[in-house]
Design a protein around this motif. Structure first.
Motif, short mmCIF file in Angstrom:
data_model
loop_
_atom_site.label_atom_id
_atom_site.label_comp_id
_atom_site.label_asym_id
_atom_site.label_seq_id
_atom_site.Cartn_x
_atom_site.Cartn_y
_atom_site.Cartn_z
N ILE A 141 -26.98 7.03 -11.06
CA ILE A 141 -26.97 7.85 -9.93
C ILE A 141 -28.46 8.30 -9.53
O ILE A 141 -28.59 8.46 -8.11
CB ILE A 141 -26.04 9.35 -10.03
N GLU A 142 -29.04 8.56 -10.43
CA GLU A 142 -30.53 9.03 -10.15
C GLU A 142 -31.37 7.75 -9.38
O GLU A 142 -32.02 8.21 -8.36
CB GLU A 142 -31.27 9.38 -11.45
N GLU A 183 -30.05 7.42 -5.92
CA GLU A 183 -30.50 8.63 -4.79
C GLU A 183 -32.00 8.53 -4.56
O GLU A 183 -32.27 8.67 -3.20
CB GLU A 183 -30.40 9.72 -5.46
N GLU A 184 -32.67 7.65 -5.51
CA GLU A 184 -34.18 7.36 -5.19
C GLU A 184 -34.44 6.43 -4.09
O GLU A 184 -35.19 6.35 -3.22
CB GLU A 184 -34.78 7.09 -6.51
N GLY A 198 -31.71 5.16 -2.19
CA GLY A 198 -30.76 5.39 -1.05
C GLY A 198 -29.36 4.64 -1.14
O GLY A 198 -29.57 3.44 -1.48
N ASN A 236 -21.74 5.44 -2.24
CA ASN A 236 -21.83 6.82 -2.65
C ASN A 236 -21.70 7.29 -4.25
O ASN A 236 -21.28 6.39 -5.09
CB ASN A 236 -20.92 7.72 -1.84
N GLU A 237 -21.90 8.68 -4.43
CA GLU A 237 -21.97 8.94 -5.75
C GLU A 237 -20.44 8.72 -6.48
O GLU A 237 -20.47 8.56 -7.61
CB GLU A 237 -22.51 10.59 -5.90
#
Length: 278
Positions: free
Chosen positions: A145-146, A149-150, A152, A173-174
């Motif tokens: 997830i990290e 998110e970095e 996108g 998405n997450e």
């Protein structure tokens, strides 16, 4: 020049290698399983050696049996073809220990480039752009997830080892990441024996371009131009076209030089393919 080469493969793959050897006046030896006793490659080669049952794990994937057959044949080199043991470092190492030339990249190169995370690192270190994503495996959901998110969402979760779309998932998405990550890991483990995955940015409608490279043991590397492999189904190529209708001479030159950079950076030897997304 070798006097005799063993082909550790079967069918059309083995036939192609046999034909090339005959053109060079090199004698050939092949291996075969119970299922392939009447196959064309067995009849076409100068020598043939039985190596076991039809199940590949008992024959074409059995390193010990193939090395034993190679020693009996007195060959100087083994050509693995593609598939089976062609990208297995342990097979290249076994050939070296037996003083038999492995016609392919060195074992250390196979170890590094067979690991997609290490291959990404090698490209990055060589100054070749890579798709944004992780440079280490995502061992936990939080790691995946990290990274996502970095760079996108959407992202691709991909198996560190292997290919062919196995262990690969599109994640938007997450919540999706929390649902699909374990499934991707299990698929990677069942297909390749290892569950490591990593995350990279998903590029929609990207062009898939491959460059064929050839490298010798003296550091000389050339490329043979590109193949357009963008028409795929479930991450499996359906059509390969050359030259690519998408490429111009400037981009072709830039990508060809990048492919050679990567090969030189890792000490690649023999034939190989460098893949790009554009």
């Amino acid at each position: 020049m070798f006097k005799k080469v063993m082909i550790a493969n079967r069918g059309e793959i083995a036939i192609r290698v046999i034909r090339a050897c005959k053109e060079l006046a090199i004698k050939t030896a092949v291996v075969f399983s119970e299922a392939d006793a009447e196959s064309l490659h067995v009849r076409y080669a100068d020598e043939c050696y039985f190596i076991g049952a039809a199940e590949p794990s008992q024959s074409y994937l059995n390193i010990e049996k193939i090395i034993e057959a190679a020693k009996k044949s007195g060959c100087e080199a083994v050509h693995p073809g593609y598939g089976f043991l062609s990208q297995i470092p342990a097979f290249a190492e076994a050939c070296t220990r037996s003083s038999i030339e492995f016609i392919g990249p060195p074992a250390e190169v196979l170890k590094r480039m067979g690991n997609k995370v290490e291959a990404r690192k090698a490209a990055s270190e060589a100054g070749v752009p890579v798709i944004p994503g992780g440079l280490k495996p995502a061992s936990r959901i939080e790691d995946a997830i990290e990274t996502a998110e970095e760079v996108g969402f959407p992202v691709l979760v991909k198996a560190v080892y292997g290919g062919g779309g196995k262990g690969m998932r599109l994640v938007k998405n997450e919540d999706e990441m929390r649902h699909v990550l374990e499934t991707a890991m299990l698929e990677a483990e069942s297909s390749f024996g290892k569950r490591e995955i990593y995350v990279e940015k998903f590029l929609p409608r990207a062009r898939h371009i491959e460059f064929q490279i050839l490298a010798d043991k003296k550091g000389k590397v050339i490329h043979l131009g590109e193949r357009e492999c963008s028409i795929q189904r479930r991450y499996q190529k359906l059509i390969e076209e050359t030259p690519s209708p998408f490429m111009d001479e400037e981009l072709r030159e830039k990508m060809g030089e990048s492919a050679k950079k990567i090969a030189k950076a890792v000490g690649y030897v023999n034939a190989g393919t460098v893949e790009f997304l554009v």
